[in-house]
Design a protein around this motif. Structure first.
Motif, PDB file in Angstrom:
ATOM      1  N   SER A   9      13.819 -43.015 -50.599  1.00 19.69           N
ATOM      2  CA  SER A   9      14.536 -42.732 -51.847  1.00 19.69           C
ATOM      3  C   SER A   9      13.786 -43.313 -53.041  1.00 19.69           C
ATOM      4  N   THR A  10      13.172 -44.477 -52.875  1.00 21.83           N
ATOM      5  CA  THR A  10      12.341 -45.035 -53.945  1.00 21.83           C
ATOM      6  C   THR A  10      11.178 -44.095 -54.259  1.00 21.83           C
ATOM      7  N   TYR A  11      10.541 -43.595 -53.215  1.00 22.16           N
ATOM      8  CA  TYR A  11       9.419 -42.660 -53.413  1.00 22.16           C
ATOM      9  C   TYR A  11       9.896 -41.372 -54.088  1.00 22.16           C
ATOM     10  N   CYS A  12      11.044 -40.857 -53.661  1.00 18.22           N
ATOM     11  CA  CYS A  12      11.566 -39.621 -54.254  1.00 18.22           C
ATOM     12  C   CYS A  12      11.776 -39.768 -55.756  1.00 18.22           C
ATOM     13  N   ARG A  13      12.346 -40.892 -56.178  1.00 14.79           N
ATOM     14  CA  ARG A  13      12.567 -41.111 -57.611  1.00 14.79           C
ATOM     15  C   ARG A  13      11.242 -41.117 -58.369  1.00 14.79           C
ATOM     16  N   GLU A  14      10.266 -41.805 -57.820  1.00 14.67           N
ATOM     17  CA  GLU A  14       8.988 -41.942 -58.529  1.00 14.67           C
ATOM     18  C   GLU A  14       8.216 -40.624 -58.541  1.00 14.67           C
ATOM     19  N   VAL A  15       8.296 -39.898 -57.454  1.00 20.10           N
ATOM     20  CA  VAL A  15       7.585 -38.617 -57.382  1.00 20.10           C
ATOM     21  C   VAL A  15       8.216 -37.603 -58.347  1.00 20.10           C
ATOM     22  N   ARG A  16       9.518 -37.674 -58.519  1.00 23.17           N
ATOM     23  CA  ARG A  16      10.187 -36.764 -59.462  1.00 23.17           C
ATOM     24  C   ARG A  16       9.700 -37.039 -60.886  1.00 23.17           C
ATOM     25  N   GLN A  17       9.631 -38.319 -61.241  1.00 27.39           N
ATOM     26  CA  GLN A  17       9.148 -38.662 -62.591  1.00 27.39           C
ATOM     27  C   GLN A  17       7.712 -38.187 -62.796  1.00 27.39           C
ATOM     28  N   LEU A  18       6.874 -38.361 -61.777  1.00 28.43           N
ATOM     29  CA  LEU A  18       5.496 -37.879 -61.860  1.00 28.43           C
ATOM     30  C   LEU A  18       5.478 -36.356 -62.009  1.00 28.43           C
ATOM     31  N   GLY A  19       6.304 -35.674 -61.234  1.00 29.57           N
ATOM     32  CA  GLY A  19       6.339 -34.212 -61.300  1.00 29.57           C
ATOM     33  C   GLY A  19       6.730 -33.707 -62.676  1.00 29.57           C
ATOM     34  N   LEU A  20       7.754 -34.318 -63.279  1.00 26.25           N
ATOM     35  CA  LEU A  20       8.186 -33.899 -64.612  1.00 26.25           C
ATOM     36  C   LEU A  20       7.098 -34.183 -65.649  1.00 26.25           C
ATOM     37  N   ARG A  21       6.420 -35.299 -65.474  1.00 24.32           N
ATOM     38  CA  ARG A  21       5.298 -35.629 -66.374  1.00 24.32           C
ATOM     39  C   ARG A  21       4.184 -34.586 -66.254  1.00 24.32           C
TER      40      ARG A  21
END
Length: 343
Positions: A156-168
């Motif tokens: 879940s920690t990875y999912c949050r960070e990957v989402r932010q990277l994806g939106l960026r």
């Protein structure tokens, strides 16, 4: 009817030959000896202070390759290592533990399965995978595996960070097309997010099968955490040459464009054919994260890109319409976007 434990590749030892149902016909084999390497695969440093240069590099990568690798993406090395370790730990659980999550129903949002669509396909792929829906996290995490004990927390920690990277990255892709930074994100709506945790066991005859055959991704953007030690991803270049995509730097993530970016860019950017091959001597892991438009999002070429007399390459459609069409076909049929070309 085979039981779950025999269907999953990760629960049995494979000796000298492929089990029945995995060998591809002669005309559809990976021909691994003919795969090339490419020293020009784009590697983009997201921490570069020269933002216009980063945007220009992304534009070139999207036009010519359809994918690129990124470094200094903001996700800690320690977290990437934990994700891979806990994923491998999951696939090494006893069969009876994995049985609880097994399903061959593609519409299930959280499921452990094998191949691609075992109910429909005639030849299977050399892959087990855990599919997880990830947004909103609080809705889905309770149903995720509780074993290994750290699985939910790490993933879940990875999912949050990957989402932010994806939106960026979607913002950077928007800018690279000459659009407002939030254009693509706004068009796609509250994007769904899911993940495929892929396990490719050692394969006795890797020349005869695939981990996944050639396909494009139906979503908007895919962020792949590759196995740092075992190559397997290959991409089709113009001219029909398959190239191996190996991590170019420690902790690099591989970004590839999905079909929706190709449509939004009016065909300027590529959703590229890619495949996963397998290995005779080593097992391999990868974790693919997908950002997907909301089902009601209307996808059509950005107006600014067809403002000067250029014809729209694709007609407007909803993502729901596209996704249903994509899943009704075989994975390696013609590019699904061909079905949505403008009339």
């Amino acid at each position: 009817m085979a039981t779950t434990t025999t269907q999953l590749l990760s629960t049995v030892t494979h000796r000298d030959t492929l089990p029945e149902g995995y060998a591809r016909p002669e005309s559809d084999r990976p021909r691994l000896a003919e795969v090339a390497t490419d020293s020009n695969i784009p590697l983009i440093d997201l921490a570069s202070p020269d933002k216009p240069r980063v945007i220009a590099e992304i534009a070139l990568a999207c036009r010519t390759y359809g994918f690129f690798q990124v470094t200094n993406h903001g996700i800690a090395e320690e977290l990437l290592e934990k994700v891979m370790a806990v994923a491998l730990e999951f696939f090494r659980l006893p069969p009876e533990e994995k049985e609880k999550l097994y399903s061959d129903e593609p519409s299930e949002k959280i499921r452990l399965s094998t191949s691609f669509n075992v109910k429909k396909e005639t030849v299977h792929n050399w892959r087990d995978y855990l599919r997880l829906h990830c947004h909103p996290l609080e809705e889905f995490v309770p149903e995720w595996p509780s074993n290994p004990a750290q699985f939910k927390e790490i993933m879940s920690t990875y999912c949050r960070e990957v989402r932010q990277l994806g939106l960026r990255l979607l913002g950077a892709i928007s800018l690279s097309l000459g659009l407002e930074e939030d254009y693509i994100e706004n068009v796609l709506g509250d994007q769904e997010q899911h993940m495929a945790v892929n396990y490719y066991p050692r394969c006795p005859e890797p020349d005869l099968t695939y981990g996944l055959p050639k396909h494009t991704d139906p979503n908007a953007l895919t962020i792949l955490l590759p196995d740092p030690n075992v190559a397997g991803l290959q991409v089709l270049r113009d001219g029909g040459q398959w190239i191996a995509v190996n991590p170019l730097a420690p902790n690099a993530l591989i970004i590839n464009l999905g079909d929706q970016i190709q449509a939004l860019s009016n065909g300027a950017y590529k959703s590229v054919w890619h495949r996963a091959v397998v290995n005779a001597s080593q097992e391999r892991m990868s974790v693919a994260s997908f950002l997907c438009p909301c089902n009601s999002a209307v996808i059509s070429p950005a107006r600014k890109l067809v403002a000067h007399g250029d014809e729209p390459v694709y007609r407007s459609y909803t993502y729901d319409e596209y996704y249903k069409k994509f899943w009704s076909r075989n994975l390696d049929q013609e590019h699904c976007l061909e079905l949505f070309r403008g009339q």
